[in-house]
Motif scaffolding. Structure first.
Motif, PDB file in Angstrom:
ATOM      1  N   THR A 207       8.084  14.183  -9.714  1.00  0.00           N
ATOM      2  CA  THR A 207       8.793  13.491 -10.793  1.00  0.00           C
ATOM      3  C   THR A 207       8.073  12.255 -11.303  1.00  0.00           C
ATOM      4  O   THR A 207       8.405  11.741 -12.366  1.00  0.00           O
ATOM      5  CB  THR A 207      10.178  13.064 -10.309  1.00  0.00           C
ATOM      6  OG1 THR A 207      10.015  12.112  -9.224  1.00  0.00           O
ATOM      7  CG2 THR A 207      10.970  14.265  -9.799  1.00  0.00           C
ATOM      8  N   PHE A 208       7.127  11.755 -10.520  1.00  0.00           N
ATOM      9  CA  PHE A 208       6.436  10.483 -10.760  1.00  0.00           C
ATOM     10  C   PHE A 208       7.413   9.308 -10.770  1.00  0.00           C
ATOM     11  O   PHE A 208       7.166   8.262 -11.365  1.00  0.00           O
ATOM     12  CB  PHE A 208       5.579  10.523 -12.025  1.00  0.00           C
ATOM     13  CG  PHE A 208       4.109  10.581 -11.688  1.00  0.00           C
ATOM     14  CD1 PHE A 208       3.268   9.508 -11.912  1.00  0.00           C
ATOM     15  CD2 PHE A 208       3.572  11.709 -11.079  1.00  0.00           C
ATOM     16  CE1 PHE A 208       1.926   9.544 -11.563  1.00  0.00           C
ATOM     17  CE2 PHE A 208       2.239  11.769 -10.719  1.00  0.00           C
ATOM     18  CZ  PHE A 208       1.409  10.680 -10.969  1.00  0.00           C
ATOM     19  N   GLN A 209       8.538   9.475 -10.064  1.00  0.00           N
ATOM     20  CA  GLN A 209       9.425   8.359  -9.813  1.00  0.00           C
ATOM     21  C   GLN A 209       8.821   7.487  -8.718  1.00  0.00           C
ATOM     22  O   GLN A 209       8.139   7.984  -7.813  1.00  0.00           O
ATOM     23  CB  GLN A 209      10.808   8.858  -9.392  1.00  0.00           C
ATOM     24  CG  GLN A 209      11.538   9.626 -10.485  1.00  0.00           C
ATOM     25  CD  GLN A 209      11.819   8.758 -11.697  1.00  0.00           C
ATOM     26  OE1 GLN A 209      12.453   7.711 -11.592  1.00  0.00           O
ATOM     27  NE2 GLN A 209      11.336   9.200 -12.856  1.00  0.00           N
ATOM     28  N   VAL A 210       9.094   6.196  -8.792  1.00  0.00           N
ATOM     29  CA  VAL A 210       8.460   5.234  -7.895  1.00  0.00           C
ATOM     30  C   VAL A 210       9.516   4.504  -7.069  1.00  0.00           C
ATOM     31  O   VAL A 210      10.528   4.033  -7.607  1.00  0.00           O
ATOM     32  CB  VAL A 210       7.640   4.199  -8.697  1.00  0.00           C
ATOM     33  CG1 VAL A 210       6.979   3.189  -7.753  1.00  0.00           C
ATOM     34  CG2 VAL A 210       6.588   4.898  -9.555  1.00  0.00           C
ATOM     35  N   ASP A 211       9.262   4.403  -5.789  1.00  0.00           N
ATOM     36  CA  ASP A 211      10.091   3.609  -4.875  1.00  0.00           C
ATOM     37  C   ASP A 211       9.198   2.520  -4.305  1.00  0.00           C
ATOM     38  O   ASP A 211       8.317   2.797  -3.491  1.00  0.00           O
ATOM     39  CB  ASP A 211      10.656   4.502  -3.772  1.00  0.00           C
ATOM     40  CG  ASP A 211      11.516   3.740  -2.774  1.00  0.00           C
ATOM     41  OD1 ASP A 211      11.847   2.567  -3.033  1.00  0.00           O
ATOM     42  OD2 ASP A 211      11.858   4.317  -1.714  1.00  0.00           O
ATOM     43  N   THR A 212       9.407   1.284  -4.770  1.00  0.00           N
ATOM     44  CA  THR A 212       8.592   0.162  -4.304  1.00  0.00           C
ATOM     45  C   THR A 212       9.355  -0.596  -3.226  1.00  0.00           C
ATOM     46  O   THR A 212      10.514  -0.977  -3.422  1.00  0.00           O
ATOM     47  CB  THR A 212       8.221  -0.770  -5.466  1.00  0.00           C
ATOM     48  OG1 THR A 212       7.415  -0.035  -6.394  1.00  0.00           O
ATOM     49  CG2 THR A 212       7.433  -1.969  -4.975  1.00  0.00           C
ATOM     50  N   ARG A 213       8.689  -0.802  -2.101  1.00  0.00           N
ATOM     51  CA  ARG A 213       9.360  -1.344  -0.925  1.00  0.00           C
ATOM     52  C   ARG A 213       8.641  -2.582  -0.399  1.00  0.00           C
ATOM     53  O   ARG A 213       7.419  -2.583  -0.237  1.00  0.00           O
ATOM     54  CB  ARG A 213       9.396  -0.288   0.182  1.00  0.00           C
ATOM     55  CG  ARG A 213       9.953   1.065  -0.261  1.00  0.00           C
ATOM     56  CD  ARG A 213       9.748   2.133   0.803  1.00  0.00           C
ATOM     57  NE  ARG A 213      10.226   3.443   0.355  1.00  0.00           N
ATOM     58  CZ  ARG A 213      10.126   4.554   1.062  1.00  0.00           C
ATOM     59  NH1 ARG A 213       9.553   4.515   2.263  1.00  0.00           N
ATOM     60  NH2 ARG A 213      10.590   5.700   0.587  1.00  0.00           N
ATOM     61  N   ASN A 214       9.410  -3.624  -0.122  1.00  0.00           N
ATOM     62  CA  ASN A 214       8.878  -4.785   0.579  1.00  0.00           C
ATOM     63  C   ASN A 214       8.935  -4.501   2.073  1.00  0.00           C
ATOM     64  O   ASN A 214       9.983  -4.101   2.600  1.00  0.00           O
ATOM     65  CB  ASN A 214       9.699  -6.037   0.255  1.00  0.00           C
ATOM     66  CG  ASN A 214       9.582  -6.433  -1.200  1.00  0.00           C
ATOM     67  OD1 ASN A 214       8.495  -6.391  -1.772  1.00  0.00           O
ATOM     68  ND2 ASN A 214      10.693  -6.820  -1.806  1.00  0.00           N
ATOM     69  N   ILE A 215       7.813  -4.702   2.743  1.00  0.00           N
ATOM     70  CA  ILE A 215       7.715  -4.409   4.173  1.00  0.00           C
ATOM     71  C   ILE A 215       7.583  -5.724   4.929  1.00  0.00           C
ATOM     72  O   ILE A 215       6.655  -6.508   4.666  1.00  0.00           O
ATOM     73  CB  ILE A 215       6.501  -3.506   4.479  1.00  0.00           C
ATOM     74  CG1 ILE A 215       6.511  -2.257   3.584  1.00  0.00           C
ATOM     75  CG2 ILE A 215       6.472  -3.143   5.953  1.00  0.00           C
ATOM     76  CD1 ILE A 215       7.669  -1.334   3.788  1.00  0.00           C
ATOM     77  N   GLN A 216       8.479  -5.960   5.853  1.00  0.00           N
ATOM     78  CA  GLN A 216       8.399  -7.182   6.649  1.00  0.00           C
ATOM     79  C   GLN A 216       7.041  -7.259   7.347  1.00  0.00           C
ATOM     80  O   GLN A 216       6.597  -6.304   7.976  1.00  0.00           O
ATOM     81  CB  GLN A 216       9.532  -7.205   7.688  1.00  0.00           C
ATOM     82  CG  GLN A 216       9.562  -8.446   8.562  1.00  0.00           C
ATOM     83  CD  GLN A 216       8.668  -8.331   9.788  1.00  0.00           C
ATOM     84  OE1 GLN A 216       8.493  -7.233  10.331  1.00  0.00           O
ATOM     85  NE2 GLN A 216       8.081  -9.428  10.204  1.00  0.00           N
ATOM     86  N   GLY A 217       6.378  -8.395   7.199  1.00  0.00           N
ATOM     87  CA  GLY A 217       5.078  -8.598   7.829  1.00  0.00           C
ATOM     88  C   GLY A 217       3.894  -8.200   6.977  1.00  0.00           C
ATOM     89  O   GLY A 217       2.748  -8.474   7.353  1.00  0.00           O
ATOM     90  N   VAL A 218       4.120  -7.549   5.835  1.00  0.00           N
ATOM     91  CA  VAL A 218       3.039  -7.132   4.934  1.00  0.00           C
ATOM     92  C   VAL A 218       3.060  -8.030   3.697  1.00  0.00           C
ATOM     93  O   VAL A 218       4.073  -8.098   2.996  1.00  0.00           O
ATOM     94  CB  VAL A 218       3.188  -5.654   4.530  1.00  0.00           C
ATOM     95  CG1 VAL A 218       2.189  -5.285   3.451  1.00  0.00           C
ATOM     96  CG2 VAL A 218       3.016  -4.760   5.756  1.00  0.00           C
ATOM     97  N   HIS A 219       1.931  -8.705   3.417  1.00  0.00           N
ATOM     98  CA  HIS A 219       1.887  -9.682   2.332  1.00  0.00           C
ATOM     99  C   HIS A 219       0.783  -9.418   1.310  1.00  0.00           C
ATOM    100  O   HIS A 219       0.927  -9.757   0.130  1.00  0.00           O
ATOM    101  CB  HIS A 219       1.685 -11.094   2.910  1.00  0.00           C
ATOM    102  CG  HIS A 219       2.729 -11.491   3.895  1.00  0.00           C
ATOM    103  ND1 HIS A 219       4.010 -11.860   3.534  1.00  0.00           N
ATOM    104  CD2 HIS A 219       2.688 -11.559   5.256  1.00  0.00           C
ATOM    105  CE1 HIS A 219       4.713 -12.149   4.620  1.00  0.00           C
ATOM    106  NE2 HIS A 219       3.935 -11.971   5.668  1.00  0.00           N
ATOM    107  N   ASN A 220      -0.330  -8.861   1.759  1.00  0.00           N
ATOM    108  CA  ASN A 220      -1.487  -8.662   0.881  1.00  0.00           C
ATOM    109  C   ASN A 220      -2.167  -7.346   1.242  1.00  0.00           C
ATOM    110  O   ASN A 220      -3.324  -7.322   1.672  1.00  0.00           O
ATOM    111  CB  ASN A 220      -2.453  -9.844   1.026  1.00  0.00           C
ATOM    112  CG  ASN A 220      -3.658  -9.746   0.109  1.00  0.00           C
ATOM    113  OD1 ASN A 220      -3.699  -8.953  -0.828  1.00  0.00           O
ATOM    114  ND2 ASN A 220      -4.678 -10.558   0.391  1.00  0.00           N
ATOM    115  N   PRO A 221      -1.460  -6.219   1.075  1.00  0.00           N
ATOM    116  CA  PRO A 221      -2.015  -4.931   1.521  1.00  0.00           C
ATOM    117  C   PRO A 221      -3.196  -4.491   0.665  1.00  0.00           C
ATOM    118  O   PRO A 221      -3.165  -4.600  -0.555  1.00  0.00           O
ATOM    119  CB  PRO A 221      -0.834  -3.969   1.372  1.00  0.00           C
ATOM    120  CG  PRO A 221       0.017  -4.578   0.303  1.00  0.00           C
ATOM    121  CD  PRO A 221      -0.121  -6.062   0.485  1.00  0.00           C
ATOM    122  N   GLN A 222      -4.227  -3.965   1.341  1.00  0.00           N
ATOM    123  CA  GLN A 222      -5.445  -3.525   0.669  1.00  0.00           C
ATOM    124  C   GLN A 222      -5.662  -2.022   0.757  1.00  0.00           C
ATOM    125  O   GLN A 222      -6.144  -1.408  -0.189  1.00  0.00           O
ATOM    126  CB  GLN A 222      -6.654  -4.237   1.278  1.00  0.00           C
ATOM    127  CG  GLN A 222      -6.624  -5.736   1.111  1.00  0.00           C
ATOM    128  CD  GLN A 222      -6.748  -6.165  -0.332  1.00  0.00           C
ATOM    129  OE1 GLN A 222      -7.635  -5.695  -1.050  1.00  0.00           O
ATOM    130  NE2 GLN A 222      -5.874  -7.054  -0.764  1.00  0.00           N
TER     131      GLN A 222
END
Length: 327
Positions: free
Chosen positions: A154-169
């Protein structure tokens, strides 16, 4: 680096020879563009992501001749397609992130945009899992990075804040387990910004994360991560095996028989298990020279140096193709 024209270095395993500026040589001296950032081989083509040129270059896999220049801003719009960053491929498509905040899917036969999805702020690395793509949204190191999961049906997006993750590469999957390479971040404006957090490989589950190992660069083969930490101070190399214990892994030092001057990345050959460590050379004052040619050193999985190859300016990515290794 500094808008210097990028280059492609091809290392031919069969002959042990190195071809500098391989793209320019194959294409009548044509420039590759400004800041190539990533690449891969898929099917009979090579795809190179060129950040500042807003382009994905499509090359013949064997001859390196240019087949197509995909303008990402023409394809997606000036803002949405700006500064393509990282790329993966599958199901007849290439998928790449842009600093415009999007994930794009492009058909590899007609080079048309199949779909695009708004993800997070300054997306970087991505990985496929089942029928989804997971994207690391870095927030450009400002501390509010997160993860987007894109449903490919569907190209639907679920954006999630992850505790402990601040600058993922980067994101990785080992089986069903998700890992994130997360860097430290900065608060405040330059030059008074303050560095916070740590650079680490983190295990993610149920909207939270836990540290697995110190890490700044990482590459995965099987259930083992090959890691460089502290590249700008005292570099350390290690191997983290998450096969038996996915949550915390088992980390052991990787003792290289001969180190590099200023590590800029690590990759593992999926065919041989050999390690490729990228490096800058020393410049004036003993600092890394970001305007001069760099190099890559090859090691066995145990850390024994096997070879050294000179590259172009600012080596940043490695990908493999049977008899061709490109930097």
């Amino acid at each position: 680096v500094n808008h210097i024209d990028g280059s492609l270095t091809a290392i031919h395993f069969a002959t042990g020879t190195v071809q500098q500026k391989a793209f320019a040589t194959a294409n009548g001296g044509q420039s590759l563009g400004s800041i190539p950032n990533d690449g891969l081989v898929y099917g009979d083509k090579i795809y190179l992501v060129v950040d500042q040129s807003n382009a994905v270059m499509v090359l013949n896999r064997r001859t390196l001749k240019l087949i197509k220049t995909i303008s990402t801003t023409e394809l997606m719009g000036t803002q949405d397609g700006s500064e393509p960053r990282h790329i993966i491929a599958g199901n007849g498509h290439i998928f790449f992130t842009t600093y415009g905040g999007y994930l794009a899917a492009v058909d590899t036969l007609n080079y048309r945009l199949t779909a695009k999805a708004k993800v997070g702020s300054y997306p970087e690395g991505l990985a496929g899992y089942d029928n989804t793509i997971v994207v690391a949204n870095s927030d450009y190191g400002s501390g509010n990075g997160n993860i987007s999961v894109v449903d490919l049906n569907t190209f639907q997006v679920d954006t999630r804040n992850i505790q402990g993750v601040h600058n993922p590469q980067k994101v990785f999957f080992v089986g069903d387990n998700l890992y994130v390479l997360d860097w430290s971040f900065y608060e405040g404006e330059w030059p008074n910004s303050v560095e916070k957090g740590e650079s680490a490989l983190r295990y993610v589950s149920n909207m939270t994360s836990s540290k697995v190992a110190d890490a700044y660069y990482a590459s995965l083969l099987g259930g083992k991560f090959y890691i460089i930490s502290n590249p700008y101070s005292t570099p350390a190399y290690s191997v983290c095996d998450v096969t038996a214990n996915p949550v915390s892994g088992v980390t052991t030092p990787l003792n290289l028989s001969e180190g590099v001057y200023s590590p800029a990345g690590i990759e593992v050959d999926p065919g041989t298990g050999n390690l490729y460590v990228l490096s800058y050379n020393a410049g004036e004052g003993g600092y890394a020279d970001y305007s001069a040619d760099g190099y890559v050193q090859v090691y066995s999985a145990a850390g024994t140096k096997l070879n050294k190859y000179n590259t172009g300016v600012g080596p940043c990515a490695v990908f493999f193709d049977m008899g061709i290794k490109a930097v």
